[in-house]
Design an enzyme around this catalytic site. Structure first.
Site, short mmCIF file in Angstrom:
data_model
loop_
_atom_site.label_atom_id
_atom_site.label_comp_id
_atom_site.label_asym_id
_atom_site.label_seq_id
_atom_site.Cartn_x
_atom_site.Cartn_y
_atom_site.Cartn_z
N ARG A 1 -64.06 -33.99 -64.75
CA ARG A 1 -64.04 -34.17 -63.20
C ARG A 1 -65.48 -34.47 -62.79
O ARG A 1 -65.55 -35.17 -61.89
CB ARG A 1 -63.59 -32.60 -62.90
CG ARG A 1 -62.24 -32.27 -63.04
CD ARG A 1 -61.70 -31.01 -62.59
NE ARG A 1 -62.12 -30.71 -61.14
CZ ARG A 1 -62.53 -29.71 -60.54
NH1 ARG A 1 -62.85 -28.57 -61.20
NH2 ARG A 1 -63.04 -29.79 -59.33
N GLN B 1 -65.00 -26.20 -50.15
CA GLN B 1 -64.74 -25.35 -51.42
C GLN B 1 -64.79 -26.45 -52.54
O GLN B 1 -64.68 -26.23 -53.75
CB GLN B 1 -63.31 -25.18 -51.21
CG GLN B 1 -62.74 -24.00 -50.15
CD GLN B 1 -61.51 -23.86 -49.89
OE1 GLN B 1 -60.87 -23.22 -50.40
NE2 GLN B 1 -60.74 -24.79 -48.92
N HIS C 1 -68.10 -22.96 -53.36
CA HIS C 1 -67.56 -22.91 -54.87
C HIS C 1 -68.60 -23.64 -55.83
O HIS C 1 -68.18 -24.02 -56.85
CB HIS C 1 -66.25 -23.36 -54.79
CG HIS C 1 -65.15 -22.66 -54.17
ND1 HIS C 1 -63.98 -22.93 -54.07
CD2 HIS C 1 -65.04 -21.32 -53.81
CE1 HIS C 1 -63.18 -22.25 -53.56
NE2 HIS C 1 -64.12 -21.06 -53.20
N GLY D 1 -57.54 -30.70 -45.39
CA GLY D 1 -57.31 -30.92 -46.93
C GLY D 1 -57.43 -29.61 -47.89
O GLY D 1 -57.72 -29.81 -49.09
N THR D 2 -57.04 -28.50 -47.41
CA THR D 2 -56.98 -27.32 -48.10
C THR D 2 -55.69 -26.62 -48.14
O THR D 2 -54.97 -26.56 -47.16
CB THR D 2 -58.32 -26.29 -47.97
OG1 THR D 2 -58.05 -25.11 -48.69
CG2 THR D 2 -58.32 -26.06 -46.40
N ASN E 1 -53.96 -32.21 -42.46
CA ASN E 1 -53.36 -32.22 -43.98
C ASN E 1 -52.08 -33.07 -43.82
O ASN E 1 -51.67 -33.38 -43.05
CB ASN E 1 -52.88 -30.75 -44.13
CG ASN E 1 -52.77 -30.48 -45.76
OD1 ASN E 1 -52.18 -31.23 -46.39
ND2 ASN E 1 -53.62 -29.57 -46.27
N GLU F 1 -49.62 -32.22 -45.16
CA GLU F 1 -48.49 -31.36 -44.88
C GLU F 1 -48.81 -29.93 -44.18
O GLU F 1 -49.97 -29.47 -44.47
CB GLU F 1 -47.55 -30.88 -46.08
CG GLU F 1 -48.41 -30.49 -47.14
CD GLU F 1 -47.64 -30.04 -48.54
OE1 GLU F 1 -46.82 -31.14 -48.83
OE2 GLU F 1 -47.88 -29.05 -49.17
P1 OAD Z 1 -55.60 -27.82 -53.37
O1 OAD Z 1 -55.15 -28.64 -54.24
O2 OAD Z 1 -54.93 -26.23 -53.63
O3 OAD Z 1 -54.98 -28.17 -51.88
C1 OAD Z 1 -55.21 -29.54 -51.65
C2 OAD Z 1 -54.67 -29.88 -50.21
O4 OAD Z 1 -55.02 -30.94 -49.60
C3 OAD Z 1 -53.11 -29.45 -49.92
O5 OAD Z 1 -52.58 -28.73 -49.07
C4 OAD Z 1 -52.37 -31.01 -49.74
O6 OAD Z 1 -51.54 -30.99 -49.13
C5 OAD Z 1 -53.85 -31.40 -49.16
N1 OAD Z 1 -54.05 -32.98 -49.19
C6 OAD Z 1 -53.73 -33.73 -50.18
N2 OAD Z 1 -54.02 -35.22 -49.88
C7 OAD Z 1 -54.46 -35.15 -49.02
C8 OAD Z 1 -54.97 -36.19 -47.90
N3 OAD Z 1 -55.04 -37.31 -48.33
N4 OAD Z 1 -55.32 -35.83 -46.64
C9 OAD Z 1 -55.44 -34.48 -46.37
N5 OAD Z 1 -54.90 -33.50 -47.00
C10 OAD Z 1 -54.48 -33.79 -48.34
O7 OAD Z 1 -57.01 -27.64 -53.07
P2 OAD Z 1 -58.21 -26.32 -52.57
O8 OAD Z 1 -57.42 -26.05 -50.94
O9 OAD Z 1 -59.43 -27.11 -52.17
O10 OAD Z 1 -61.34 -23.07 -56.34
O11 OAD Z 1 -58.02 -25.35 -53.32
C11 OAD Z 1 -58.84 -24.16 -53.08
C12 OAD Z 1 -59.62 -23.76 -54.29
O12 OAD Z 1 -58.63 -23.44 -55.39
C13 OAD Z 1 -60.56 -24.68 -54.85
O13 OAD Z 1 -61.69 -24.89 -54.39
C14 OAD Z 1 -60.60 -24.22 -56.34
C15 OAD Z 1 -59.11 -24.08 -56.61
O14 OAD Z 1 -58.73 -23.45 -57.54
C16 OAD Z 1 -62.16 -22.59 -57.45
O15 OAD Z 1 -62.00 -23.27 -58.45
C17 OAD Z 1 -62.62 -21.33 -57.33
#
Ligand code: OAD
Length: 249
Positions: free
Chosen positions: A69, A104, A122, A190-191, A216, A218
């Site tokens: 990564r 994050q 993070h 994007g979270t 997002n 979705e």
């Molecule tokens: P996730 O992988 O959980 O979520 C990613 C989000 O991005 C999802 O809601 C997708 O629908 C959205 N997405 C994907 N492609 C996109 C695009 N082109 N434009 C907009 N949105 C898009 O990632 P995080 O929410 O960042 O923490 O996860 C939160 C935390 O959980 C991370 O920081 C990490 C993880 O485990 C730790 O490691 C402590």
């Protein structure tokens, strides 16, 4: 996309803006998200690798995943979503307002796009630390020679990121809470909005009567007032252009 104009108008009027980002903002840079099949690596679910227990049980596997990564992040370039967020900061700050980006993400792409007023909840993947002494090092652009890589004080190198069950950096979390409490608009980009305490910031913004907006591909469980559904790399440049008649690129 529906509803961009009311959000643009709120941004134009705002004296305080907070942007919360997650892995989705870097997907258009070719980086993988955490959740969903796209995030899996060698048949492993990332959420089972990002823990102190996983590192203890298999330091080789966890180190190799984080090194992959790290190298992917170093090889990636910021995309129009990162650039639009940096432009939003310049617009808000240039007009005398308050701005904070709360990410994050651990990939460093926001800084490379020009974001300045930001906190990393993070940690950062480009910095590693000796798992015994905590001494930090910034490895070069080549893969580690061994997994786990030896640290400077006889331990192993682990990424300087927050794993599930670990404490978030207190200063970053406090700065985020202060900014959220006094913001007029919060963009949640994007979270998946399921990991606390980051996800809790959205509710705090709503409680502070801020306009809350999800960007997002979705809808997520985040309780927001507006949803702009689409890729962040398309939605955010359009939103910033609409709000400030400025071209982020
Ligand atoms: P996730 O992988 O959980 O979520 C990613 C989000 O991005 C999802 O809601 C997708 O629908 C959205 N997405 C994907 N492609 C996109 C695009 N082109 N434009 C907009 N949105 C898009 O990632 P995080 O929410 O960042 O923490 O996860 C939160 C935390 O959980 C991370 O920081 C990490 C993880 O485990 C730790 O490691 C402590």
């Amino acid at each position: 996309m529906d509803g961009i104009e009311p959000v643009a108008a709120a941004l134009r009027r705002a004296r305080g803006v907070v942007v919360l980002t997650g892995a989705g903002v870097s997907v258009e840079s070719g980086l993988r998200p955490f959740r969903g099949r796209d995030g899996w690596w060698k048949g492993r679910d990332p959420t089972t690798l990002a823990t102190p227990e996983a590192f203890e049980a298999d330091p080789s596997l966890v180190s190799e995943w984080y090194d992959a990564r790290r190298l992917a992040a170093l090889a990636a370039a910021p995309n129009p979503a990162h650039e639009a967020i940096a432009e939003l900061e310049r617009q808000v700050v240039g007009a005398g307002g308050r701005f904070l980006l709360v990410t994050q993400n651990v990939d460093g792409l926001h800084q490379r796009a020009g974001s300045v007023r930001m906190v990393e909840l993070h940690g950062n993947l480009t910095v590693w630390r000796d798992h015994r002494s905590g001494q930090r090092v910034t490895p070069g652009p080549a893969p580690f020679e061994a997994y786990p890589a030896p640290g400077p004080d006889g331990g192993w190198l682990r990424p300087d990121v927050v794993w599930f069950g670990e404490f978030l950096p207190q200063a970053a979390l406090s700065a985020a809470a202060v900014a959220v409490a006094s913001c007029d608009v919060m963009l949640v980009v994007g979270t998946s909005a399921v990991v606390f305490p980051a996800a809790g910031l959205v509710g705090q913004a709503a409680a502070a009567a801020a306009v809350t907006v999800e960007v997002n591909v979705e809808a997520t469980p985040a309780a927001v007032g507006h949803r702009l559904i689409g890729p962040a790399g398309e939605v955010l440049p359009r939103l910033v252009r609409e709000a400030f008649k400025a071209d982020p690129r």
